[in-house]
Write a protein that holds these residues in place. Structure first.
Motif, PDB file in Angstrom:
ATOM      1  N   VAL A 105       0.841  -1.192   0.000  1.00 31.40           N
ATOM      2  CA  VAL A 105       0.000   0.000   0.000  1.00 31.40           C
ATOM      3  C   VAL A 105       0.878   1.244   0.000  1.00 31.40           C
ATOM      4  CG1 VAL A 105      -1.815   1.275   1.205  1.00 31.40           C
ATOM      5  CG2 VAL A 105      -1.775  -1.229   1.312  1.00 31.40           C
ATOM      6  N   LEU A 106       0.550   2.182  -0.869  1.00 34.85           N
ATOM      7  CA  LEU A 106       1.189   3.495  -0.880  1.00 34.85           C
ATOM      8  C   LEU A 106       0.161   4.501  -0.391  1.00 34.85           C
ATOM      9  CD1 LEU A 106       3.477   5.470  -1.643  1.00 34.85           C
ATOM     10  CD2 LEU A 106       2.515   5.521  -3.970  1.00 34.85           C
ATOM     11  N   ILE A 107       0.489   5.203   0.693  1.00 34.99           N
ATOM     12  CA  ILE A 107      -0.372   6.258   1.214  1.00 34.99           C
ATOM     13  C   ILE A 107       0.292   7.589   0.911  1.00 34.99           C
ATOM     14  CG2 ILE A 107      -1.513   7.214   3.237  1.00 34.99           C
ATOM     15  CD1 ILE A 107      -1.438   4.493   4.518  1.00 34.99           C
ATOM     16  N   MET A 108      -0.384   8.394   0.120  1.00 34.51           N
ATOM     17  CA  MET A 108       0.217   9.626  -0.398  1.00 34.51           C
ATOM     18  C   MET A 108      -0.637  10.837  -0.042  1.00 34.51           C
ATOM     19  SD  MET A 108       0.843  10.602  -4.422  1.00 34.51           S
ATOM     20  CE  MET A 108       1.594   9.016  -4.752  1.00 34.51           C
ATOM     21  N   GLY A 109       0.018  11.901   0.391  1.00 27.12           N
ATOM     22  CA  GLY A 109      -0.654  13.186   0.556  1.00 27.12           C
ATOM     23  C   GLY A 109      -0.158  14.121  -0.518  1.00 27.12           C
ATOM     24  N   ILE A 110      -1.076  14.767  -1.228  1.00 25.73           N
ATOM     25  CA  ILE A 110      -0.654  15.707  -2.262  1.00 25.73           C
ATOM     26  C   ILE A 110      -1.233  17.082  -1.966  1.00 25.73           C
ATOM     27  CG2 ILE A 110      -0.263  14.010  -4.057  1.00 25.73           C
ATOM     28  CD1 ILE A 110      -2.943  14.643  -5.235  1.00 25.73           C
TER      29      ILE A 110
ATOM     30  N   ASP B 250       0.063  -2.068  -4.817  1.00 25.78           N
ATOM     31  CA  ASP B 250      -1.182  -2.722  -5.220  1.00 25.78           C
ATOM     32  C   ASP B 250      -2.377  -1.826  -4.926  1.00 25.78           C
ATOM     33  OD1 ASP B 250       0.060  -5.357  -5.835  1.00 25.78           O
ATOM     34  OD2 ASP B 250       0.462  -5.375  -3.676  1.00 25.78           O
ATOM     35  N   THR B 251      -2.264  -1.041  -3.860  1.00 22.52           N
ATOM     36  CA  THR B 251      -3.333  -0.126  -3.447  1.00 22.52           C
ATOM     37  C   THR B 251      -2.729   1.253  -3.219  1.00 22.52           C
ATOM     38  OG1 THR B 251      -4.637  -1.873  -2.390  1.00 22.52           O
ATOM     39  CG2 THR B 251      -5.051   0.388  -1.668  1.00 22.52           C
ATOM     40  N   LEU B 252      -3.406   2.271  -3.719  1.00 23.64           N
ATOM     41  CA  LEU B 252      -2.986   3.653  -3.515  1.00 23.64           C
ATOM     42  C   LEU B 252      -4.079   4.386  -2.744  1.00 23.64           C
ATOM     43  CD1 LEU B 252      -1.196   6.167  -4.057  1.00 23.64           C
ATOM     44  CD2 LEU B 252      -2.439   6.443  -6.223  1.00 23.64           C
TER      45      LEU B 252
ATOM     46  N   VAL C 230     -13.936   8.572  -2.436  1.00 21.76           N
ATOM     47  CA  VAL C 230     -14.273   7.937  -3.712  1.00 21.76           C
ATOM     48  C   VAL C 230     -13.222   6.874  -4.016  1.00 21.76           C
ATOM     49  CG1 VAL C 230     -15.512   9.936  -4.628  1.00 21.76           C
ATOM     50  CG2 VAL C 230     -13.074   9.725  -5.033  1.00 21.76           C
ATOM     51  N   GLU C 231     -13.605   5.910  -4.837  1.00 23.13           N
ATOM     52  CA  GLU C 231     -12.738   4.768  -5.051  1.00 23.13           C
ATOM     53  C   GLU C 231     -12.591   4.413  -6.527  1.00 23.13           C
ATOM     54  OE1 GLU C 231     -12.990   1.429  -2.329  1.00 23.13           O
ATOM     55  OE2 GLU C 231     -14.553   2.469  -1.198  1.00 23.13           O
ATOM     56  N   ASP C 232     -11.483   3.780  -6.831  1.00 23.18           N
ATOM     57  CA  ASP C 232     -11.201   3.116  -8.099  1.00 23.18           C
ATOM     58  C   ASP C 232     -11.457   4.020  -9.304  1.00 23.18           C
ATOM     59  OD1 ASP C 232     -10.375   0.902  -6.639  1.00 23.18           O
ATOM     60  OD2 ASP C 232     -12.409   0.091  -6.545  1.00 23.18           O
ATOM     61  N   ASP C 233     -12.370   3.640 -10.214  1.00 24.28           N
ATOM     62  CA  ASP C 233     -12.533   4.382 -11.464  1.00 24.28           C
ATOM     63  C   ASP C 233     -13.025   5.810 -11.252  1.00 24.28           C
ATOM     64  OD1 ASP C 233     -11.727   2.124 -12.796  1.00 24.28           O
ATOM     65  OD2 ASP C 233     -13.752   1.472 -13.342  1.00 24.28           O
TER      66      ASP C 233
ATOM     67  N   MET D 182       1.036   2.614 -18.877  1.00 25.76           N
ATOM     68  CA  MET D 182       2.254   1.820 -18.743  1.00 25.76           C
ATOM     69  C   MET D 182       2.009   0.481 -18.052  1.00 25.76           C
ATOM     70  SD  MET D 182       4.920   4.907 -17.791  1.00 25.76           S
ATOM     71  CE  MET D 182       6.398   3.917 -17.964  1.00 25.76           C
ATOM     72  N   GLY D 183       0.771   0.273 -17.590  1.00 26.95           N
ATOM     73  CA  GLY D 183       0.409  -1.022 -17.037  1.00 26.95           C
ATOM     74  C   GLY D 183       0.826  -1.247 -15.601  1.00 26.95           C
ATOM     75  N   TYR D 184       1.143  -0.197 -14.848  1.00 30.42           N
ATOM     76  CA  TYR D 184       1.472  -0.422 -13.445  1.00 30.42           C
ATOM     77  C   TYR D 184       0.743   0.513 -12.494  1.00 30.42           C
ATOM     78  CZ  TYR D 184       5.184   3.157 -14.199  1.00 30.42           C
ATOM     79  OH  TYR D 184       5.901   4.280 -14.514  1.00 30.42           O
ATOM     80  N   CYS D 185      -0.454   0.914 -12.880  1.00 29.03           N
ATOM     81  CA  CYS D 185      -1.278   1.676 -11.950  1.00 29.03           C
ATOM     82  C   CYS D 185      -1.788   0.720 -10.875  1.00 29.03           C
ATOM     83  CB  CYS D 185      -2.461   2.301 -12.682  1.00 29.03           C
ATOM     84  SG  CYS D 185      -3.459   3.400 -11.648  1.00 29.03           S
ATOM     85  N   PRO D 186      -1.763   1.113  -9.599  1.00 31.14           N
ATOM     86  CA  PRO D 186      -2.305   0.236  -8.555  1.00 31.14           C
ATOM     87  C   PRO D 186      -3.726  -0.212  -8.904  1.00 31.14           C
ATOM     88  CG  PRO D 186      -1.169   2.091  -7.558  1.00 31.14           C
ATOM     89  CD  PRO D 186      -1.220   2.368  -9.031  1.00 31.14           C
ATOM     90  N   SER D 187      -4.046  -1.443  -8.571  1.00 26.33           N
ATOM     91  CA  SER D 187      -5.358  -1.991  -8.943  1.00 26.33           C
ATOM     92  C   SER D 187      -6.482  -1.403  -8.119  1.00 26.33           C
ATOM     93  CB  SER D 187      -5.350  -3.519  -8.805  1.00 26.33           C
ATOM     94  OG  SER D 187      -5.000  -3.916  -7.497  1.00 26.33           O
ATOM     95  N   ARG D 188      -6.159  -0.878  -6.935  1.00 24.79           N
ATOM     96  CA  ARG D 188      -7.169  -0.257  -6.088  1.00 24.79           C
ATOM     97  C   ARG D 188      -6.759   1.168  -5.746  1.00 24.79           C
ATOM     98  NH1 ARG D 188      -7.078  -5.404  -5.279  1.00 24.79           N
ATOM     99  NH2 ARG D 188      -5.112  -5.290  -4.149  1.00 24.79           N
ATOM    100  N   LEU D 189      -7.707   2.088  -5.902  1.00 22.51           N
ATOM    101  CA  LEU D 189      -7.471   3.505  -5.622  1.00 22.51           C
ATOM    102  C   LEU D 189      -8.500   3.996  -4.616  1.00 22.51           C
ATOM    103  CD1 LEU D 189      -7.092   4.816  -9.307  1.00 22.51           C
ATOM    104  CD2 LEU D 189      -5.253   4.114  -7.763  1.00 22.51           C
ATOM    105  N   LEU D 190      -8.043   4.768  -3.658  1.00 23.28           N
ATOM    106  CA  LEU D 190      -8.939   5.354  -2.660  1.00 23.28           C
ATOM    107  C   LEU D 190      -8.540   6.805  -2.467  1.00 23.28           C
ATOM    108  CD1 LEU D 190     -11.177   4.691  -0.464  1.00 23.28           C
ATOM    109  CD2 LEU D 190      -9.266   4.497   1.143  1.00 23.28           C
ATOM    110  N   LEU D 191      -9.462   7.716  -2.737  1.00 22.24           N
ATOM    111  CA  LEU D 191      -9.233   9.147  -2.540  1.00 22.24           C
ATOM    112  C   LEU D 191     -10.026   9.609  -1.329  1.00 22.24           C
ATOM    113  CD1 LEU D 191      -8.383  12.063  -3.347  1.00 22.24           C
ATOM    114  CD2 LEU D 191     -10.362  12.074  -4.897  1.00 22.24           C
TER     115      LEU D 191
END
Length: 202
Positions: free
Chosen positions: A5-10, A58-60, A78-81, A109-118
């Motif tokens: 899991v990558l937890i990022m603050g922007i 795997d998860t961002l 919000v999640e994913d797509d 490029m084929g390496y976006c995490p499969s799960r996204l959570l904003l």
């Protein structure tokens, strides 16, 4: 086996509520001991420079100030797509366009995490260079972090109170407490502009 899991603050801490996401990852690092497999990152306004960090995730989970058109201080998850769409809603600054580019490029490029959570918070004030988070937004840091902690627990990551050391966070001089404690008074530093260009008071 648990996900990486990558937890990022922007965001940009120099523009008031724009710094919400960065302050969330700082809070996580200061109050929680995260296990191996969970990485904390102050993404700031780095845009495409963030791509390499997504490759092994795997998860961002992203914290950010997002203009949802809601009451200031409102959290919306919000999640994913749905994530790229909301990252572009009423773009508030260049970092949002940059982050959309990050997601789109990672997908190509084929390496976006499969799960996204904003985890986004509606800002109150953005047009205040050098200003800090407004109270209504600062109050949502802990609730936002709890959203991430709940998701980590659901994924099997054991999180406990403590600290997480990371060299991927901001320099200590601009961490939240240091930044706010070092703020000069309004008498020492005008918060509205240069008085030499203001008309004399009537």
């Amino acid at each position: 086996m648990t996900d990486n899991v990558l937890i990022m603050g922007i965001g940009n801490v120099l523009w008031a509520d724009e710094g919400f996401g960065v302050r969330c990852v700082e809070y996580l690092a200061e109050h929680w001991d995260l296990p191996d497999g969970v990485t904390l990152l102050d993404g700031g306004t780095q845009g495409l420079y963030l791509l390499p960090f997504l490759e092994d995730a795997d998860t961002l989970i992203v914290f950010d100030a997002v203009d949802y058109g809601l009451e200031p201080g409102t959290l919306k998850v919000v999640e994913d797509d749905e994530v790229p769409r909301f990252m572009g809603a009423k773009k508030m600054s260049l970092h949002q366009t940059g982050f959309q580019d990050v997601i789109a490029t990672a997908q190509l490029m084929g390496y976006c995490p499969s799960r996204l959570l904003l985890v986004g918070c509606q800002p109150e004030e953005l047009e205040d260079y050098g200003g800090g988070l407004r109270d209504v937004v600062a109050a949502m840091i802990e609730p936002a972090v709890q959203v991430a902690l709940t998701r980590l627990a659901q994924m099997g990551h054991a999180v406990k109170p403590g600290r997480t050391e990371s060299d991927l966070l901001a320099d200590p001089s601009i961490m939240h407490t240091a930044y706010e404690d070092g703020r000069p008074s309004e008498d020492d530093a005008c918060r509205t502009g240069d008085a030499r260009f203001f008309p004399a008071a009537e």
